[in-house]
Scaffold this active site. Structure first.
Site, PDB file in Angstrom:
ATOM      1  N   GLU A 294      62.092  37.242  28.815  1.00  0.00           N
ATOM      2  CA  GLU A 294      61.119  36.613  27.911  1.00  0.00           C
ATOM      3  C   GLU A 294      61.775  36.131  26.616  1.00  0.00           C
ATOM      4  OE1 GLU A 294      57.946  39.563  27.659  1.00  0.00           O
ATOM      5  OE2 GLU A 294      57.065  38.772  29.503  1.00  0.00           O
ATOM      6  N   ASP A 373      53.349  43.656  35.734  1.00  0.00           N
ATOM      7  CA  ASP A 373      53.306  43.941  34.298  1.00  0.00           C
ATOM      8  C   ASP A 373      52.113  44.808  33.907  1.00  0.00           C
ATOM      9  OD1 ASP A 373      53.899  43.923  31.651  1.00  0.00           O
ATOM     10  OD2 ASP A 373      53.360  41.838  31.270  1.00  0.00           O
ATOM     11  N   GLU A 401      47.215  47.305  26.791  1.00  0.00           N
ATOM     12  CA  GLU A 401      47.302  45.845  26.775  1.00  0.00           C
ATOM     13  C   GLU A 401      46.362  45.204  27.788  1.00  0.00           C
ATOM     14  OE1 GLU A 401      51.274  44.367  27.374  1.00  0.00           O
ATOM     15  OE2 GLU A 401      50.626  42.281  27.427  1.00  0.00           O
TER      16      GLU A 401
HETATM   17  C1  GCV Z   1      57.262  43.593  24.295  1.00  0.00           C
HETATM   18  C2  GCV Z   1      54.567  41.977  28.517  1.00  0.00           C
HETATM   19  C3  GCV Z   1      53.903  41.963  27.162  1.00  0.00           C
HETATM   20  C4  GCV Z   1      54.904  41.657  26.071  1.00  0.00           C
HETATM   21  C5  GCV Z   1      56.013  42.711  26.128  1.00  0.00           C
HETATM   22  C6  GCV Z   1      56.660  42.625  27.513  1.00  0.00           C
HETATM   23  C7  GCV Z   1      57.739  43.665  27.711  1.00  0.00           C
HETATM   24  O1  GCV Z   1      54.972  40.701  28.886  1.00  0.00           O
HETATM   25  O2  GCV Z   1      52.858  41.032  27.183  1.00  0.00           O
HETATM   26  O3  GCV Z   1      54.229  41.713  24.835  1.00  0.00           O
HETATM   27  O4  GCV Z   1      56.979  42.501  25.135  1.00  0.00           O
HETATM   28  O5  GCV Z   1      55.671  42.845  28.489  1.00  0.00           O
HETATM   29  O6  GCV Z   1      57.436  44.683  28.320  1.00  0.00           O
HETATM   30  O7  GCV Z   1      58.851  43.473  27.268  1.00  0.00           O
END
Ligand code: GCV
Length: 681
Positions: A294, A373, A401
């Site tokens: 990411e 996720d 989340e």
């Molecule tokens: C910290 C998901 C979340 C991101 C997070 C990522 C990760 O994509 O939406 O906010 O980033 O996981 O675990 O690195």
């Protein structure tokens, strides 16, 4: 609506430990024959409890009601100790089977409670057990953690990030560690948090976000003295501090031209930087790294593998007993939705399983529990079962989340328990559960902030508690843990109130699942903030999270025969079970198969009718919880009651929104009427 209260003027809610002092420790005659830094913490807990509730330290063991002693190997016979039955029995148990460094034995006989441990850490845990649970039942009870690494990761930023705020995916106010680009001066709240964590057995905390932005990168260098202040606070509770670091630190902080992990100057930079960390923090735990994920930098930029990326950091940490937690959350986040050959679920396996055996001994590969996720329902990540020569930590998400963002009640203990009990080899004799495969321990993303209740939703404290307890005892019954939490958190509640709180929480994960994305298909959340329904919110995005609903059916074909082949990443029998439409469990059906709406589930219902029914039921469940909670108004403290009452109004609204949007979406797509005659929009 304000759902968090970030006033720092009032003490936060005491959660599962009394805020100032434990009444379970006060009013007693206490004998301590133990030493070590953590025994100082124990002593000061007793001192505070005695100031508030009476009691005193005694010099003679036979005068004591509470005894804390350390035993050594071989145990020195002490005739005075042997005169006390509780001590004698506890010591005999310790001798019969030696205690592990963090373990302890609690024994109770003839009005005496004995805590016997082999180290100051074990003694601390024994006393914290007493503080949480009160007097043990008569007899001898042995406690020791299943694994030495029990860790929380914070996704806290030092500055308020324009998109993600102070805490990425945080729903409980601001960071307890940072404010205005600095480590907070006042760390009292951190101290109280550390006490709570120690009470549930957490022994490591990473304090900053795995997405390491420019300011946070400096924690490793310029901000080290401040990090050391935080480490001092955690140390008194037996917790080691870790930092998330940016893989490109040699460039960002060191001014090198490259962060190529195979360059000697890069390895040397990590060694020197790490030595400086240990000068400041002698018990520093290690680094957490999100690389090539990411947008975070990683070894791929230099044509290197993840093992080549992790090992120089591991080499720098090894002389100091430090660990690299290297995250396996690596996938293509620029996917083309038209391309049906790429499957995000397959990515981590493809990247990491070929590297099995190539990581240094002090690298722990940190694997999210599911292949996508942290969805409400996912199969267990096949990576966990496939790595046999690499330390693996299972990563869970306490911050909600995707499970209601601490506005919805969603007790995740049962979900985590299913994961930890899952056996890749099926239900055969000797098949090892995930709990045993986690050779690198357990890690979870914390749900705490500056909110008065710490977790935004007061009942979300149960998730933090449950993670700690499951990381200590991974096969424990999550509903027993729930009752422990209720007992410790609502000590004055009567049996009726406790039963009501239990009933609201015990099936709340199942309820949440009913009114959100169906049958394991995942997502369908708003892409803006992951809260609330947006069925097609990710359908044409680059993130690789699709449901493929059309007029005929829904779901992702991940079979080997006709789909992406993800099912083939599992060993038998799961590979065949997931592959087979007839054998695939209903709750994961749409994760593995694209099926017509009239497909009949094992439950006897069709997919479309299941969607209609469960979404109505889910909202009814929440309404029942709301009514039950209303009945507690004079039975628990008013602040907690009011906060939960407010949040339940939002949960009812949001669940209704989910129900209406999901039912309507699938009614419009399929044209199939609801068999019960329910109207849809
Ligand atoms: C910290 C998901 C979340 C991101 C997070 C990522 C990760 O994509 O939406 O906010 O980033 O996981 O675990 O690195």
């Amino acid at each position: 609506m304000t759902t968090t209260d970030t006033r720092d003027t009032t003490r936060e809610h005491p959660a599962w430990l009394p805020g100032e002092s434990s009444r379970h420790l006060g009013g007693r005659r206490v004998y301590i024959d133990a030493h070590g830094p953590l025994v100082d913490t124990v002593r000061s807990e007793f001192t505070r409890a005695m100031a508030a509730h009476g009691g005193r330290f005694v010099d003679v063991i036979t005068d004591a009601e509470i005894v804390v002693i350390l035993v050594t190997e071989p145990m020195a016979p002490n005739p005075a100790h042997a005169d006390v039955a509780a001590v004698r029995e506890a010591a005999a148990a310790a001798e019969a089977s030696p205690l592990t460094p963090e373990g302890y034995i609690l024994a109770r006989r003839d009005s005496v409670t004995a805590i016997v441990a082999a180290t100051d850490h074990g003694a601390l845990y024994g006393v914290l057990d007493l503080m949480r649970n009160g007097e043990p039942a008569p007899g001898v009870r042995r406690e020791q953690p299943a694994h030495p690494i029990r860790m929380l990761d914070h996704w806290d930023n030092m500055t308020v990030h324009p998109v993600m705020g102070a805490v990425e995916r945080g729903y409980a106010g601001d960071s307890i560690f940072f404010t205005d680009g600095e480590v907070r001066r006042d760390l009292d709240r951190v101290a109280r948090y550390a006490r709570l964590l120690a009470a549930v057995g957490i022994n490591r905390v990473a304090i900053n976000n795995v997405n390491v932005h420019r300011t946070e990168a400096l924690l490793l260098t310029d901000k080290l003295p401040d990090v050391a202040r935080v480490a001092d606070v955690f140390r008194s509770w037996g917790i080691r501090l870790h930092l998330s670091v940016n893989f490109a630190s040699p460039v960002l902080l060191g001014g090198l031209e490259s962060a190529d992990p195979l360059l000697p100057e890069v390895a040397e930079w990590w060694r020197e930087a790490t030595d400086r960390v240990y000068d400041a923090i002698p018990d520093f735990g290690g680094y957490v790294v999100k690389a090539d994920s990411e947008g975070q930098p990683g070894p791929f930029s230099y044509g290197r593998s993840h093992a080549e990326g992790a090992n120089p950091l591991a080499a720098a940490l090894a002389p100091h007993d430090g660990i690299v937690h290297w995250r396996a959350f690596v996938y293509n986040h620029h996917q083309d939705w038209r391309d049906r050959s790429t499957d995000r679920a397959k990515a981590a396996f493809g990247h990491f399983v070929p590297l099995d055996g190539q990581f240094a001994d002090n690298v722990v590969l940190q694997v999210k529990h599911g292949p996508i996720d942290f969805q409400t329902r996912e199969p267990v990540s096949p990576v966990i079962g496939a790595l046999t020569h690499t330390n693996v930590a299972v990563e869970l998400q306490v911050t909600q989340e995707y499970t209601g963002q601490q506005k919805h009640v969603c007790y995740l203990g049962p979900a985590w328990s299913e994961i930890l009990r899952f056996r890749f080899a099926g239900e055969t004799d000797g098949a090892r559960p995930v709990a045993d495969l986690a050779t690198g321990g357990f890690v979870a993303v914390s749900n705490v902030g500056t909110d008065h209740f710490l977790t935004g939703h007061p009942l979300a404290q149960a998730n933090l508690y449950a993670f700690g307890r499951l990381s200590w005892e991974p096969l424990a019954d999550p509903l027993r843990i729930l009752d422990e939490w209720i007992g410790a958190t609502f000590p004055d509640a009567d049996d009726h109130a406790r039963a009501v709180i239990h009933s609201i929480l015990d099936s709340s994960w199942a309820t949440y699942e009913k009114y959100t994305a169906p049958l394991g298909v995942g997502f369908m959340v708003s892409s803006r903030d992951h809260y609330g329904p947006d069925v097609d919110g990710y359908e044409y995005s680059r993130w690789g999270t699709y449901h493929f609903a059309d007029r005929d059916g829904v779901g992702v074909d991940r079979t080997q025969a006709t789909g992406t082949g993800f099912a083939g990443q599992y060993p038998s029998p799961w590979r065949e079970r997931y592959e087979s439409l007839a054998e695939c469990p209903d709750d994961l059906l749409l994760f593995f198969h694209h099926v017509p709406y009239d497909h009949v589930l094992k439950s006897g219902s069709t997919v479309i009718q299941h969607i209609y029914d469960t979404h109505t039921e889910g909202v009814q469940d929440v309404l029942r919880s709301q009514a039950a909670w209303a009945g507690l108004s004079n039975r628990i403290d008013s602040a907690t009651h009011e906060r939960v009452t407010t949040l339940l109004v939002e949960q009812v609204r949001s669940a209704g929104d989910w129900r209406d949007q999901i039912q309507t979406y699938f009614f419009r797509k399929s044209g199939v009427a609801d068999a019960t005659g329910r109207p849809h929009y």
